[in-house]
Scaffold this active site. Structure first.
Site, PDB file in Angstrom:
ATOM      1  N   GLY A  31       0.718  -1.183  -0.087  1.00  0.00           N
ATOM      2  CA  GLY A  31       0.028  -0.141   0.031  1.00  0.00           C
ATOM      3  C   GLY A  31       0.740   1.337  -0.024  1.00  0.00           C
ATOM      4  O   GLY A  31       2.174   1.283  -0.350  1.00  0.00           O
ATOM      5  N   GLY A  36       6.962   4.376  -7.936  1.00  0.00           N
ATOM      6  CA  GLY A  36       7.286   3.160  -8.164  1.00  0.00           C
ATOM      7  C   GLY A  36       6.314   2.039  -8.485  1.00  0.00           C
ATOM      8  O   GLY A  36       6.322   1.271  -9.700  1.00  0.00           O
ATOM      9  N   HIS A  37       5.256   2.300  -7.814  1.00  0.00           N
ATOM     10  CA  HIS A  37       4.185   1.299  -7.875  1.00  0.00           C
ATOM     11  C   HIS A  37       3.381   1.430  -9.310  1.00  0.00           C
ATOM     12  O   HIS A  37       2.911   0.534  -9.900  1.00  0.00           O
ATOM     13  CB  HIS A  37       3.091   1.339  -6.730  1.00  0.00           C
ATOM     14  CG  HIS A  37       3.744   0.741  -5.376  1.00  0.00           C
ATOM     15  ND1 HIS A  37       3.626   1.850  -4.347  1.00  0.00           N
ATOM     16  CD2 HIS A  37       4.041  -0.289  -5.165  1.00  0.00           C
ATOM     17  CE1 HIS A  37       4.286   1.054  -3.307  1.00  0.00           C
ATOM     18  NE2 HIS A  37       4.588  -0.096  -3.917  1.00  0.00           N
ATOM     19  N   GLN A  61       6.806  -9.059   8.140  1.00  0.00           N
ATOM     20  CA  GLN A  61       8.082  -8.650   7.566  1.00  0.00           C
ATOM     21  C   GLN A  61       8.602  -7.259   8.244  1.00  0.00           C
ATOM     22  O   GLN A  61       9.658  -6.705   7.781  1.00  0.00           O
ATOM     23  CB  GLN A  61       7.999  -8.513   6.313  1.00  0.00           C
ATOM     24  CG  GLN A  61       7.143  -7.304   5.416  1.00  0.00           C
ATOM     25  CD  GLN A  61       7.082  -7.256   4.006  1.00  0.00           C
ATOM     26  OE1 GLN A  61       6.329  -8.069   3.412  1.00  0.00           O
ATOM     27  NE2 GLN A  61       7.822  -6.356   3.366  1.00  0.00           N
ATOM     28  N   LYS A 148      14.381  -2.429  -8.011  1.00  0.00           N
ATOM     29  CA  LYS A 148      14.618  -1.163  -6.875  1.00  0.00           C
ATOM     30  C   LYS A 148      15.495  -2.435  -5.937  1.00  0.00           C
ATOM     31  O   LYS A 148      16.378  -1.880  -5.059  1.00  0.00           O
ATOM     32  CB  LYS A 148      13.607  -0.454  -6.558  1.00  0.00           C
ATOM     33  CG  LYS A 148      14.238   0.564  -5.430  1.00  0.00           C
ATOM     34  CD  LYS A 148      15.046   1.909  -6.054  1.00  0.00           C
ATOM     35  CE  LYS A 148      15.558   3.036  -5.040  1.00  0.00           C
ATOM     36  NZ  LYS A 148      15.802   2.359  -4.013  1.00  0.00           N
ATOM     37  N   GLN A 152      15.110  -9.059  -3.041  1.00  0.00           N
ATOM     38  CA  GLN A 152      13.694  -9.690  -2.819  1.00  0.00           C
ATOM     39  C   GLN A 152      13.457 -10.102  -4.093  1.00  0.00           C
ATOM     40  O   GLN A 152      12.699 -11.403  -4.406  1.00  0.00           O
ATOM     41  CB  GLN A 152      12.878  -8.271  -2.381  1.00  0.00           C
ATOM     42  CG  GLN A 152      11.404  -8.881  -2.787  1.00  0.00           C
ATOM     43  CD  GLN A 152      10.402  -7.692  -2.259  1.00  0.00           C
ATOM     44  OE1 GLN A 152      10.353  -7.336  -1.078  1.00  0.00           O
ATOM     45  NE2 GLN A 152       9.827  -6.997  -3.111  1.00  0.00           N
TER      46      GLN A 152
HETATM   47  O1  PAF Z   1       8.313  -5.047  -1.849  1.00  0.00           O
HETATM   48  C1  PAF Z   1       7.026  -5.043  -1.095  1.00  0.00           C
HETATM   49  O2  PAF Z   1       6.317  -4.126  -1.314  1.00  0.00           O
HETATM   50  C2  PAF Z   1       6.816  -6.006  -0.319  1.00  0.00           C
HETATM   51  O3  PAF Z   1       8.019  -6.682   0.096  1.00  0.00           O
HETATM   52  C3  PAF Z   1       5.931  -6.984  -0.960  1.00  0.00           C
HETATM   53  C4  PAF Z   1       6.390  -7.973  -2.083  1.00  0.00           C
HETATM   54  C5  PAF Z   1       4.550  -6.506  -1.379  1.00  0.00           C
HETATM   55  C6  PAF Z   1       5.431  -8.112   0.167  1.00  0.00           C
HETATM   56  O4  PAF Z   1       4.989  -7.927   1.257  1.00  0.00           O
END
Ligand code: PAF
Length: 280
Positions: A31, A36-37, A61, A148, A152
């Protein structure tokens, strides 16, 4: 746009779309959507028929204080999703994702501890756990992640391969300002002078990229060049750097690509950037 709050409802809706021949693209987010999103959503809209955006601040996390302090603005997120024509916004609460008794984790073992991961394996384990759950809850054809955060991205690709998820991971390039600085909501917290100083980060990464393209393979020497370029900017304190094989995150392994990565402090704020270069 449909807002869906439970795993059962999102899966039923998506399976119906698939029966109608639609290809599904998933953009997983925490959210508080930013530029970037938006790039991820736009890319998903280009090559998927149905775009699902999940917005879930995954408590596993974060440390507790960071979880509580994580910025949230659902109204603004809704406006972004509507403007960019997201088809489904999956907005679950924590209890439906982690009901009482939830006791399973998905962990990528060795890779998670490399790069900066040694002290935050728990964080990456939480990321791969929630992403695996989202993949099962939504069954997308493609899922979109930003370059970025290279660690991950690499862990998610590894998990998808290892667990045979029939999902294509699409890595979306980092959006950059004119001076090459990666766009990030954190940049707006820098003073003008700090923002100017940040320009050294992409410049130093590009210098090492150019050396690799010219055939340099001595990674530890290349990392030293990266550090000394970063240190030439007086407002920068170097926190972590790496020049490693992109697939294994090991310095002494030479595969197809090299990851050049740096994390620095400027004005007390930690900023990271990276480039991936094909080995000549
Ligand atoms: O990069 C993120 O925004 C988060 O780590 C993700 C992949 C949505 C997992 O909660």
């Amino acid at each position: 746009m449909r807002i869906v709050k439970t795993p059962a409802k999102i899966l039923a809706a998506i399976r119906k779309e698939r029966r109608n021949g639609k290809k599904i693209g998933l953009v997983p987010t925490l959210g508080y959507l930013h530029a970037g999103h938006e790039a991820l959503i736009k890319r998903a809209s280009k090559d998927s028929d149905v775009v699902v955006l999940s917005s879930f601040v995954n408590p596993l996390q974060f440390r507790r204080k960071a979880y509580e302090a994580y910025p949230r603005d659902t109204e603004r997120d809704l406006a972004v999703c509507k403007r960019l024509r997201v088809d489904y916004l999956f907005l679950p609460v924590s209890k439906v994702i982690y009901p009482d008794g939830f006791d399973t984790r998905v962990e990528v073992k060795d890779l998670a501890g490399r790069l900066e991961g040694a002290s935050i394996r728990w964080h990456y384990k939480a990321v791969t756990t929630i992403v695996a759950k989202l993949f099962n809850m939504i069954e997308p054809d493609k899922a979109y992640f930003g370059k970025k955060d290279p660690h991950q991205l690499i862990l998610i690709k590894r998990m998808v391969a290892d667990l045979n998820f029939p999902i294509k991971i699409v890595a979306v390039p980092t959006r950059r300002a004119k001076d090459g600085v990666a766009l990030s909501s954190r940049n707006s917290t820098l003073t003008l002078e700090e923002r100017r100083a940040l320009g050294v980060l992409p410049t130093a990464l590009k210098k090492v990229e150019a050396l690799i393209k010219c055939g340099r393979t001595d990674r530890s020497a290349l990392r030293k060049i990266l550090v000394s370029m970063l240190e030439s900017e007086k407002l920068v304190t170097v926190d972590f750097t790496a020049v490693v094989d992109e697939a294994t995150l090991l310095e002494d392994r030479v595969g197809r690509k090299t990851l050049i990565y740096a994390a620095v402090f400027i004005g007390g704020k930690r900023l990271t950037d990276n480039l991936v270069v094909k080995n000549p």
